[in-house]
Design a protein around this motif. Structure first.
Motif, mmCIF file in Angstrom:
data_model
loop_
_atom_site.group_PDB
_atom_site.id
_atom_site.type_symbol
_atom_site.label_atom_id
_atom_site.label_comp_id
_atom_site.label_asym_id
_atom_site.label_seq_id
_atom_site.Cartn_x
_atom_site.Cartn_y
_atom_site.Cartn_z
ATOM 1 N N GLU A 383 -69.785 7.167 -25.381
ATOM 2 C CA GLU A 383 -69.386 6.269 -23.725
ATOM 3 C C GLU A 383 -69.933 6.987 -22.730
ATOM 4 O O GLU A 383 -70.399 6.770 -21.817
ATOM 5 N N LEU A 384 -69.773 8.113 -22.638
ATOM 6 C CA LEU A 384 -70.324 9.191 -21.499
ATOM 7 C C LEU A 384 -71.811 9.190 -21.846
ATOM 8 O O LEU A 384 -72.010 9.333 -20.041
ATOM 9 N N LYS A 385 -72.696 9.113 -21.988
ATOM 10 C CA LYS A 385 -74.375 8.477 -22.006
ATOM 11 C C LYS A 385 -74.321 7.187 -21.216
ATOM 12 O O LYS A 385 -74.988 7.027 -20.867
ATOM 13 N N ARG A 386 -73.406 6.360 -21.412
ATOM 14 C CA ARG A 386 -73.893 5.310 -20.732
ATOM 15 C C ARG A 386 -73.391 5.178 -18.943
ATOM 16 O O ARG A 386 -74.013 4.334 -18.058
ATOM 17 N N GLN A 387 -72.117 6.316 -19.007
ATOM 18 C CA GLN A 387 -71.702 6.559 -17.456
ATOM 19 C C GLN A 387 -72.592 6.972 -16.626
ATOM 20 O O GLN A 387 -73.071 6.791 -16.071
ATOM 21 N N GLY A 388 -73.074 8.377 -17.534
ATOM 22 C CA GLY A 388 -74.108 8.781 -17.252
ATOM 23 C C GLY A 388 -75.587 8.458 -16.989
ATOM 24 O O GLY A 388 -76.376 8.883 -15.629
ATOM 25 N N LEU A 389 -75.922 7.390 -17.533
ATOM 26 C CA LEU A 389 -76.782 6.769 -17.202
ATOM 27 C C LEU A 389 -77.191 6.045 -16.278
ATOM 28 O O LEU A 389 -78.263 6.182 -15.211
ATOM 29 N N PHE A 390 -75.649 5.427 -15.675
ATOM 30 C CA PHE A 390 -75.469 4.722 -14.346
ATOM 31 C C PHE A 390 -75.564 5.441 -13.965
ATOM 32 O O PHE A 390 -76.669 5.643 -12.415
#
Length: 807
Positions: A383-390
């Motif tokens: 989830e952290l990665k999903r937000q980070g890539l956005f």
């Protein structure tokens, strides 16, 4: 049920206008950027930070290098930060480890700073080929659940002035360390081609004098910043206010960019969900407090600490409480509030090995982070990665204003009251963003069998009648810099605080000598060891009794409903036949120092913790003590022999003082010991301390990255025991058998030799009569193929010498 938020809906207008990253230049009314007057390389406006002309959304994670003392593994963690979309690493440096005694700076080995900064820069190119940025916490004070908040223990004992103020004695104490840090910062700041873009001044403090506080706080901040500028540091200074309190926004000691810490999720991992609802007033507070700067959260909660005690549930439970559901609610609420600079505390926690932790917490500092203590990726990382890539890809989101939210249906109409939506808009391009959230919400590895093959040594010779304390330090001080004075004692008797005699870490022994009349019934003792401490008392080698502190859960909660116990005041009745009338009698006290207190936000003197004996008085006769002797770790904090692992690795057990936990101990020493394993317990059923040591080999293919741990299991009937675990000389765990909760201890490659010989050592302190039996085993917790390259074993080349001055 998990609610997946609608992260972003770009407006049709933004899609139609397909702008470039330079679209801001088309704005006829550009927002004025500010700088600190020392450099324009790092500037800011109300939206974001700009580095070398490039706007960046500061999206970072905390990392404490001292909690991963294997430099070859730092890059692995940084690569995982980068892969999660983070562009910034926020670093605490530990003053106490690098300045062990007055006039001594130690930046050798695992404490060297340049390799860490090089690793942060090396991991990749970021934001228009800008190197990975490093938002660096300097200190001097860091909190971080460390003993004395990271201050050197000698400072808490030897500095008479108020700590964390501009008192002359405290300034003199921190100046050598601070000047060194300023010099290396100047060489590695962004203007010199390095990765450092920001420097934080101290940590979570109040600006002005308040009731119960000490003067000189604002002047202290001012002095720290002037010292940086004098050494050529030009990048902006920052600060993390512990709440929405307006500290250091303006006035004396003000910093360049103000920030607030946010721990709105609470510190209770038992409930399975965050303790409180999200804070919705970040933007409102920002507009009222520092509207010309970006909204900055230097520490945003991404987990929780866990205290000692049987009610603690462990960090895996914290990883559920503060898991992906929490991230999808609390993190995204930040973007809805227009936060453009944030660092997650913690993204990787690590291990509080040795005597790093303060008294409330145990060895693991996993924190329930996205990257576990053993460096493994956890479900919340995704989830952290999903937000980070956005955030990495949505460039127009960096410069947005909050337009409104779904409480106003004219701005954001919604048909479902369970959904809360905020609308933000880029004033230059017209791009709109709707942030929606729920309204509230293994490969085969062969391991050695540790059940047999141990060598055993009685590590409590101090209570034997023929033991001489002649070489111990004479406890004869009559004054202390601590504001926590003794409660009672003999007239003109000495102060019995360990730090007064340079024994601030781990176990400390006291011996009180008195000539008995025969009428003495016992002794009153007040013993202070911090939360979860214990102490055992003997008279002339005969066990009297043990006493116990306790912790409280949660560790941080107000009001405190279940007070912790840092010290006990009890009567110790002498056993029949233990008193020697007309002769020298020796009272022996062994107690823990579980770590010094951190400072309060308003009063730093709390770190001058009175660990030791705060009261002593013989009862039944008018007898007083003739003298007191004290012994802690060999050499104290000035002359400790292990310069590789540093000042916080060793405590005061005899086996530690002798160096029996070190890997290069020759067989000629252990050949004189008996064969005995931890499941067999001590060689006596009486309270005491036993030391167990075993050599083993590992042969793990370098193409594998394996997470290994050591596990303790009570297999006896006496729960009153404590243990210390050493791996190749490193103190990697402390166990409290009747309290817990930690019985599993991850140990990294680099502490362990994955391709050769290793040594495990365990000291078991039994506090009550009865056999204690403990099983010690190893486990493979995870394995991935690919490996991480060569990992050098820290301290592998060290040799063993008989320790001079052993007493």
């Amino acid at each position: 049920m998990r609610f997946l938020p609608l992260l972003v809906l770009a407006s049709q207008l933004a899609a139609a206008n397909a702008v470039t990253s330079s679209s801001e230049h088309a704005n006829p009314n550009p927002v004025k950027r500010d700088d600190n007057g020392y450099t324009k390389a790092v500037s800011w406006d109300k939206y974001s930070l700009t580095v070398n002309g490039q706007r960046i959304f500061v999206h970072g994670g905390e990392f404490h290098p001292f909690r991963l003392p294997v430099p070859d593994l730092w890059t692995d963690v940084f690569q995982k930060y980068k892969a999660a979309g983070l562009n910034t690493v926020s670093i605490y440096f530990h003053w106490g480890l690098s300045n062990p005694s007055k006039g001594v700076l130690d930046f050798d080995g695992v404490r060297a700073l340049q390799p860490l900064l090089d690793a942060a820069k090396e991991i990749g190119l970021w934001v228009r080929r800008l190197p990975q940025t490093c938002h660096r916490y300097l200190g001097p004070y860091i909190n971080a659940e460390t003993s004395a908040g990271g201050m050197p223990h000698w400072v808490t004992a030897e500095v008479p002035g108020y700590l964390r103020t501009n008192s002359s004695s405290y300034t003199e104490a921190y100046t050598p360390y601070w000047e060194y840090m300023a010099e290396i910062t100047a060489k590695n700041q962004i203007t010199a081609g390095g990765p450092i873009i920001l420097i934080q001044i101290d940590n979570e403090y109040v600006q002005y004098d308040s009731s119960g506080g000490n003067p000189g706080k604002a002047g202290y901040f001012d002095d720290l910043q002037k010292a940086l500028r004098k050494k050529g540091v030009v990048i902006p200074t920052t600060y993390n206010d512990p709440g929405m309190n307006g500290n250091f926004v303006s006035g004396e000691g003000k910093v360049d960019i103000y920030g607030i810490d946010s721990y709105t999720g609470g510190f209770d991992c038992r409930i399975g969900a965050p303790l409180t609802s999200v804070a919705t007033n970040y933007n409102q507070y920002h507009v009222a407090t520092n509207p010309s700067q970006p909204l900055f959260i230097p520490e945003f909660q991404s987990g929780s600490i866990e205290p000692w005690g049987p009610t603690s549930v462990g960090y895996e439970r914290c990883r559920v409480t503060f898991g992906s559901d929490y991230e999808s609610l609390f993190n995204i609420n930040l973007w809805a509030n227009n936060v453009k600079m944030v660092s997650y505390y913690m993204a990787y926690g690590g291990t509080s090995w040795g005597h790093i932790p303060f008294h409330k917490v145990y060895t693991s500092y996993d924190y329930g982070a996205a990257i576990a203590e053993n460096r493994w990726i956890t479900p919340k990382y995704q989830e952290l990665k999903r937000q980070g890539l956005f955030l990495r890809s949505a460039k127009e989101f960096i410069t947005t204003d909050v337009v409104g939210n779904s409480t106003d249906s004219a701005i954001v109409p919604v048909t479902n009251s369970d959904v809360y939506v905020t609308y933000l808009k880029n004033p230059t391009t017209g791009a709109g963003f709707y942030i929606a959230r729920h309204a509230d919400s293994t490969s085969n590895i062969n391991l050695p069998n540790l059940s047999s093959g141990w060598k055993y040594f009685d590590s409590l010779p101090e209570i034997k009648q023929n033991y001489s304390d002649k070489g111990w330090s004479l406890a004869n001080k009559k004054t202390t810099n601590s504001p926590f004075k003794p409660y009672y004692g003999d007239s003109n008797g000495p102060i019995l605080y360990g730090c007064e005699y340079k024994f601030c870490e781990g176990q400390v022994f006291w011996k009180g000598h008195f000539k008995a009349t025969g009428a003495e019934k016992g002794v009153n003792l007040t013993i202070n060891g911090g939360e979860a401490f214990a102490a055992s008392v003997w008279l002339n080698g005969k066990f009297v009794k043990s006493t116990y502190g306790k912790s409280t859960y949660p560790a941080y909660t107000w009001p405190v409903l279940d007070p912790a116990i840092e010290e006990t005041d009890e009567f110790f009745q002498f056993p029949a036949g233990s008193l020697l009338a007309g002769k020298d009698n020796v009272l022996t006290i062994l107690h823990d120092n579980m770590g010094l207190n951190e400072t309060n936000d308003w009063n730093a003197e709390t770190s001058k913790s009175p660990r030791g004996i705060r009261g002593y008085k013989l009862q039944g006769a008018d007898t007083t003590f003739d003298l007191w002797k004290v012994q802690g770790k060999l050499g104290g904090y000035t002359d400790y022999p292990d310069k590789i692992r540093g000042v916080l690795n060793e405590g005061g057990f005899y086996a530690e003082r002798a160096g029996y936990h070190l890997p290069a101990l020759p067989a000629s020493v252990t050949n004189t010991w008996t064969s005995r394993s931890p499941p067999q317990g001590l060689s006596t059923s009486s309270p005491g301390v036993g030391f167990f040591r075993k050599q083993f080999t590992l042969d793990i293919n370098s193409s594998l990255d394996a997470a290994l741990s050591f596990n303790f299991k009570d297999v006896g009937s006496n729960p009153h025991w404590r243990a210390t675990l050493w791996i190749n000389g490193w103190a990697m765990g402390r166990v409290v058998g009747d309290m817990g909760p930690q019985f599993k201890f991850p140990v990294q490659e680099g502490i362990l030799n994955y391709d050769g010989t290793n040594v495990v050592a365990v000291a078991i302190w039994v506090l009550e009569p009865g056999a204690v039996k403990v099983d010690v085993s190893m486990a493979v917790d995870a394995v991935v193929e690919g490996g991480i390259g060569k990992v050098s074993v820290v301290g592998a080349t060290s040799t063993w010498q008989p320790r001079m001055g052993l007493v």
